[in-house]
Design a protein around this motif. Structure first.
Motif: not given
Ligand SMILES: [Zn+2]
Length: 254
Positions: A223-236
């Motif tokens: 569940h936590l992995d899924e929430v984190e996957r929804q984030l665009d952490l590659e953002a500049k």
């Protein structure tokens, strides 16, 4: 600021009961901290918002000195950033900080789930009733498309589990991490994504009731992995943003 909504959805119960934080500070300060945390979670206060002492003092009917204490406390928790001569701002996490917050949540929430899995079965009736009541509230919010309530209730769900696990220190740490993950989600979520899914929470509740060893803990990690996957952490990061490219389509002003 929050009384009307919290009367309908008593989501902050665990936070009020957990930790020494609320016990050692005045009720007014705890209330303001909670209200600001809620406003961050449901995106009324996006990252980078300036928090002026005067407006907050007026909004909460307290002195500026008290507001200053609250802002200091929030700065210690890294929810607020204090900039000399400029004031207080809702913190803007970096992608690295966002990843760290989720890594910390993995560790804390795994420990919480393992404690819950070790509880004697059947689970106490009042605990089951509160879990089911919470599930029903989340389902209703999802059915009504009430995004604000969904965001609030999803944070509450994780704190409820922490409360049931019976370790106030873990609860206190998780309270901070949930506020910081709200900031990370607000800063990095991909368009139209949700935070927690009510369906995931339903499966977690069922797993805790059925008690197949390790199932609830594994579900929480997924569940936590899924929430984190929804984030665009590659953002500049700001430094790498190419302003010329961003404004290439702007009409030239002579
Ligand atoms: Zn969740």
């Amino acid at each position: 600021m929050t009384t009307a909504s919290s009367a309908k959805t008593p989501r902050r119960e665990p936070r009020a009961r957990t930790g020494t934080r609320t016990g050692t500070r005045s009720g007014a300060e705890a209330r303001i901290v909670r209200s600001i945390g809620e406003a961050i979670a449901d995106r009324r206060l996006p990252p980078g918002t300036k928090l002026t002492e005067e407006s907050l003092a007026e909004a909460f009917g307290v002195s500026r000195e008290r507001v200053r204490k609250v802002l200091l406390l929030l700065a210690q928790r890294r929810v607020v950033t204090l900039i000399p001569n400029r004031g207080a701002f809702v913190a803007k996490p970096t992608p690295k900080e966002a990843r760290e917050v989720f890594e910390a949540r993995h560790i804390i929430e795994r420990a919480i789930m393992e404690r819950l899995e070790r509880l004697p079965r059947p689970l106490p009736a009042d605990l089951l009733a509160r879990l089911r009541d919470h599930g029903a509230l989340e389902d209703a919010a999802e059915r009504d498309g009430d995004r604000k309530a969904m965001i609030r209730l999803s944070g509450h769900f994780h704190l409820l589990l922490a409360e049931f696990a019976g370790n106030a220190t873990l609860s206190g740490i998780l309270t901070d991490l949930i506020d910081r993950s709200s900031l990370a989600i607000a800063a990095f979520e991909r368009r139209s994504s949700h935070t927690c899914s009510a369906g995931d929470h339903r499966r977690l509740i069922a797993a805790l009731i059925n008690n197949r060893p390790g199932e609830a803990t594994a579900l929480m990690i997924d569940h936590l992995d899924e929430v984190e996957r929804q984030l665009d952490l590659e953002a500049k990061t700001d430094a790498r943003i190419d302003l010329k490219a961003i404004f290439a389509d702007e009409p030239e002003t002579a």
